[in-house]
Design a protein around this motif. Sequence first.
Motif, PDB file in Angstrom:
ATOM      1  N   MET A   1       2.294  27.192  65.271  1.00  0.00           N
ATOM      2  CA  MET A   1       2.686  26.070  65.196  1.00  0.00           C
ATOM      3  C   MET A   1       3.923  26.141  64.480  1.00  0.00           C
ATOM      4  SD  MET A   1       1.527  23.248  62.545  1.00  0.00           S
ATOM      5  CE  MET A   1       2.265  21.493  62.337  1.00  0.00           C
ATOM      6  N   GLU A   2       5.014  25.164  65.310  1.00  0.00           N
ATOM      7  CA  GLU A   2       6.247  25.347  64.597  1.00  0.00           C
ATOM      8  C   GLU A   2       6.536  24.660  63.498  1.00  0.00           C
ATOM      9  OE1 GLU A   2      10.981  24.183  65.932  1.00  0.00           O
ATOM     10  OE2 GLU A   2       9.031  23.352  67.299  1.00  0.00           O
ATOM     11  N   TYR A   3       7.199  25.040  62.135  1.00  0.00           N
ATOM     12  CA  TYR A   3       7.074  24.152  60.970  1.00  0.00           C
ATOM     13  C   TYR A   3       8.589  23.706  60.852  1.00  0.00           C
ATOM     14  CZ  TYR A   3       2.607  26.326  59.831  1.00  0.00           C
ATOM     15  OH  TYR A   3       1.536  26.634  59.547  1.00  0.00           O
ATOM     16  N   LYS A   4       8.831  22.463  60.682  1.00  0.00           N
ATOM     17  CA  LYS A   4      10.332  21.895  60.194  1.00  0.00           C
ATOM     18  C   LYS A   4      10.250  21.527  58.935  1.00  0.00           C
ATOM     19  CE  LYS A   4      11.962  19.405  63.683  1.00  0.00           C
ATOM     20  NZ  LYS A   4      12.173  18.374  64.600  1.00  0.00           N
ATOM     21  N   ILE A   5      11.338  22.151  58.398  1.00  0.00           N
ATOM     22  CA  ILE A   5      11.388  21.861  56.702  1.00  0.00           C
ATOM     23  C   ILE A   5      12.593  21.203  56.519  1.00  0.00           C
ATOM     24  CG2 ILE A   5      11.604  23.277  54.686  1.00  0.00           C
ATOM     25  CD1 ILE A   5      10.641  25.776  56.067  1.00  0.00           C
ATOM     26  N   ALA A   6      12.570  19.964  55.772  1.00  0.00           N
ATOM     27  CA  ALA A   6      13.544  19.334  55.183  1.00  0.00           C
ATOM     28  C   ALA A   6      13.974  19.311  53.705  1.00  0.00           C
ATOM     29  CB  ALA A   6      13.177  17.538  55.616  1.00  0.00           C
ATOM     30  N   ILE A   7      14.986  19.419  53.434  1.00  0.00           N
ATOM     31  CA  ILE A   7      15.552  19.629  52.056  1.00  0.00           C
ATOM     32  C   ILE A   7      16.106  18.307  52.013  1.00  0.00           C
ATOM     33  CG2 ILE A   7      16.843  20.891  50.461  1.00  0.00           C
ATOM     34  CD1 ILE A   7      16.535  23.272  52.059  1.00  0.00           C
ATOM     35  N   VAL A   8      15.934  17.439  51.060  1.00  0.00           N
ATOM     36  CA  VAL A   8      16.192  16.020  50.972  1.00  0.00           C
ATOM     37  C   VAL A   8      16.797  15.766  49.589  1.00  0.00           C
ATOM     38  CG1 VAL A   8      15.591  13.575  51.121  1.00  0.00           C
ATOM     39  CG2 VAL A   8      14.275  15.218  52.383  1.00  0.00           C
ATOM     40  N   ASN A   9      18.222  15.338  49.823  1.00  0.00           N
ATOM     41  CA  ASN A   9      19.068  15.054  48.596  1.00  0.00           C
ATOM     42  C   ASN A   9      18.976  16.042  47.419  1.00  0.00           C
ATOM     43  OD1 ASN A   9      19.321  12.544  49.699  1.00  0.00           O
ATOM     44  ND2 ASN A   9      18.542  11.242  48.096  1.00  0.00           N
ATOM     45  N   SER A  10      18.856  17.248  47.708  1.00  0.00           N
ATOM     46  CA  SER A  10      19.072  18.291  46.732  1.00  0.00           C
ATOM     47  C   SER A  10      20.243  18.898  46.792  1.00  0.00           C
ATOM     48  CB  SER A  10      18.025  19.560  46.915  1.00  0.00           C
ATOM     49  OG  SER A  10      18.298  20.448  45.957  1.00  0.00           O
ATOM     50  N   SER A  11      20.985  18.847  45.827  1.00  0.00           N
ATOM     51  CA  SER A  11      22.569  19.538  45.506  1.00  0.00           C
ATOM     52  C   SER A  11      22.513  20.806  45.343  1.00  0.00           C
ATOM     53  CB  SER A  11      23.502  18.531  44.843  1.00  0.00           C
ATOM     54  OG  SER A  11      22.909  18.809  43.499  1.00  0.00           O
ATOM     55  N   SER A  12      21.326  21.347  45.095  1.00  0.00           N
ATOM     56  CA  SER A  12      21.415  22.833  44.487  1.00  0.00           C
ATOM     57  C   SER A  12      20.353  23.707  45.106  1.00  0.00           C
ATOM     58  CB  SER A  12      20.739  22.869  43.057  1.00  0.00           C
ATOM     59  OG  SER A  12      19.600  22.169  42.971  1.00  0.00           O
ATOM     60  N   PHE A  13      19.383  23.226  45.797  1.00  0.00           N
ATOM     61  CA  PHE A  13      18.533  24.167  46.422  1.00  0.00           C
ATOM     62  C   PHE A  13      19.236  25.022  47.588  1.00  0.00           C
ATOM     63  CE2 PHE A  13      15.551  25.906  49.641  1.00  0.00           C
ATOM     64  CZ  PHE A  13      14.376  26.476  49.030  1.00  0.00           C
ATOM     65  N   GLY A  14      19.116  26.476  47.543  1.00  0.00           N
ATOM     66  CA  GLY A  14      19.806  27.346  48.409  1.00  0.00           C
ATOM     67  C   GLY A  14      21.181  27.285  48.415  1.00  0.00           C
ATOM     68  N   ARG A  15      21.704  26.380  47.406  1.00  0.00           N
ATOM     69  CA  ARG A  15      23.394  26.585  47.337  1.00  0.00           C
ATOM     70  C   ARG A  15      23.799  27.763  46.594  1.00  0.00           C
ATOM     71  NH1 ARG A  15      24.409  22.633  51.399  1.00  0.00           N
ATOM     72  NH2 ARG A  15      23.342  20.839  50.971  1.00  0.00           N
ATOM     73  N   VAL A  16      23.137  28.006  45.450  1.00  0.00           N
ATOM     74  CA  VAL A  16      23.456  28.777  44.649  1.00  0.00           C
ATOM     75  C   VAL A  16      22.856  30.315  45.133  1.00  0.00           C
ATOM     76  CG1 VAL A  16      23.302  29.573  42.080  1.00  0.00           C
ATOM     77  CG2 VAL A  16      23.655  27.271  42.431  1.00  0.00           C
ATOM     78  N   PHE A  17      21.360  30.070  45.459  1.00  0.00           N
ATOM     79  CA  PHE A  17      20.742  31.135  45.924  1.00  0.00           C
ATOM     80  C   PHE A  17      20.587  31.200  47.274  1.00  0.00           C
ATOM     81  CE2 PHE A  17      19.919  31.062  41.338  1.00  0.00           C
ATOM     82  CZ  PHE A  17      20.087  32.270  41.038  1.00  0.00           C
ATOM     83  N   PRO A  18      21.463  31.372  48.193  1.00  0.00           N
ATOM     84  CA  PRO A  18      21.249  31.491  49.734  1.00  0.00           C
ATOM     85  C   PRO A  18      19.725  32.101  50.283  1.00  0.00           C
ATOM     86  CG  PRO A  18      23.386  31.781  49.305  1.00  0.00           C
ATOM     87  CD  PRO A  18      22.752  31.996  48.146  1.00  0.00           C
ATOM     88  N   LYS A  19      19.324  33.059  49.717  1.00  0.00           N
ATOM     89  CA  LYS A  19      18.214  33.632  49.798  1.00  0.00           C
ATOM     90  C   LYS A  19      16.951  32.770  50.226  1.00  0.00           C
ATOM     91  CE  LYS A  19      17.038  35.016  45.121  1.00  0.00           C
ATOM     92  NZ  LYS A  19      16.540  36.167  44.273  1.00  0.00           N
ATOM     93  N   HIS A  20      17.062  31.947  49.488  1.00  0.00           N
ATOM     94  CA  HIS A  20      15.727  30.806  49.431  1.00  0.00           C
ATOM     95  C   HIS A  20      15.773  30.191  50.725  1.00  0.00           C
ATOM     96  CE1 HIS A  20      15.803  30.732  44.769  1.00  0.00           C
ATOM     97  NE2 HIS A  20      15.278  31.630  45.343  1.00  0.00           N
ATOM     98  N   VAL A  21      17.027  29.761  51.274  1.00  0.00           N
ATOM     99  CA  VAL A  21      16.957  29.265  52.424  1.00  0.00           C
ATOM    100  C   VAL A  21      16.757  30.164  53.614  1.00  0.00           C
ATOM    101  CG1 VAL A  21      18.502  28.086  54.106  1.00  0.00           C
ATOM    102  CG2 VAL A  21      18.743  27.376  51.703  1.00  0.00           C
ATOM    103  N   GLU A  22      17.339  31.316  53.675  1.00  0.00           N
ATOM    104  CA  GLU A  22      17.130  32.534  54.497  1.00  0.00           C
ATOM    105  C   GLU A  22      15.518  32.544  54.491  1.00  0.00           C
ATOM    106  OE1 GLU A  22      19.406  33.573  56.554  1.00  0.00           O
ATOM    107  OE2 GLU A  22      20.608  32.197  55.676  1.00  0.00           O
TER     108      GLU A  22
END
Length: 324
Positions: A1-22
Amino acid sequence: MEYKIAIVNSSSFGRVFPKHVEALKEIGKVEYFRVPNEISGRELAEKLNGFNIIISSVTPFFTKDFFENKDELFIISRHGIGYNNIDLAAAKNHNVFVSIVPPLVERNAVAENAVANLLALVRQTRNSSKAAIESHWTDRANFMGNNLTGKTFGVIGCGNIGSRVAEIFKYGFNGRVLVTDPKLDNEWAIKNKVELVPLELLLREADFISLNCTLNETSENIINYETLKLVKSGVYITNTARGALIEEKAIISAIEKGQVAGLATDVMISEPAESSHPYFGNPKILVTPHTSAYTYECLEGMGEKCLTDIRAVVKGEKPEYLVN
């Protein structure tokens, strides 16, 4: 199954720690969304069509209407500990997990900021720094403050974060600490020699008050015209919980009358707040843009928790710290 992940209205998730988005990209497609705070549930569902995993901030509101119009959704993982912007019953009815960050992840960061903002307000850090920058050193007598050591402190809401604020007041400033909380941990209170008192007594006796309660029907506008009549003249208030705990017009009036010496708030009723908001024009009010959790340690822990949630769901397991 193809998962699609939305990060909504967060100004910090993955910005300071790009490893989380990766790490998320190894699971599925990742996309950031910025939507209006008051977007309707139906419109929000349409914008997030096809996304079955959501990492959410304190906004927007995931209402019953949202869940009734949303296609397949597995989880909303809150990048934080609050969840009053999510209709938990509607999520459960549509088999959607709602999980939050463990309270201890944010405990120290938020509590420390409550006290930091209070100190900055009481000692006029912002105003005196501005004077120094403008070479007005001889004006320093205009920036008188107050000692906190040995004073009486009030903590409204003494759970995860409030209890840490109380500890800082108790052991950092050798103060008398009054707390109001219907679910107070009595063993903790006895150990730390804090006093459980009615709200009215706390308001009458505290020199400094910290708001740390959750927002619900009993706490909304807990600081209002009537309760502000009870506070000790010259009290300072710090709020790192929710903006709606304070009736804005009432606190402004109390400050103008001198009943309240100042307010430090990291939260507003509507965020982001407009620059025309009356708080910003008042030198006795210090506003910060909801940054209490913004420490490297805290944001890393929050991001790791969201990743853990999502990995669990992908494996067909239940994530920890479900709230529905």
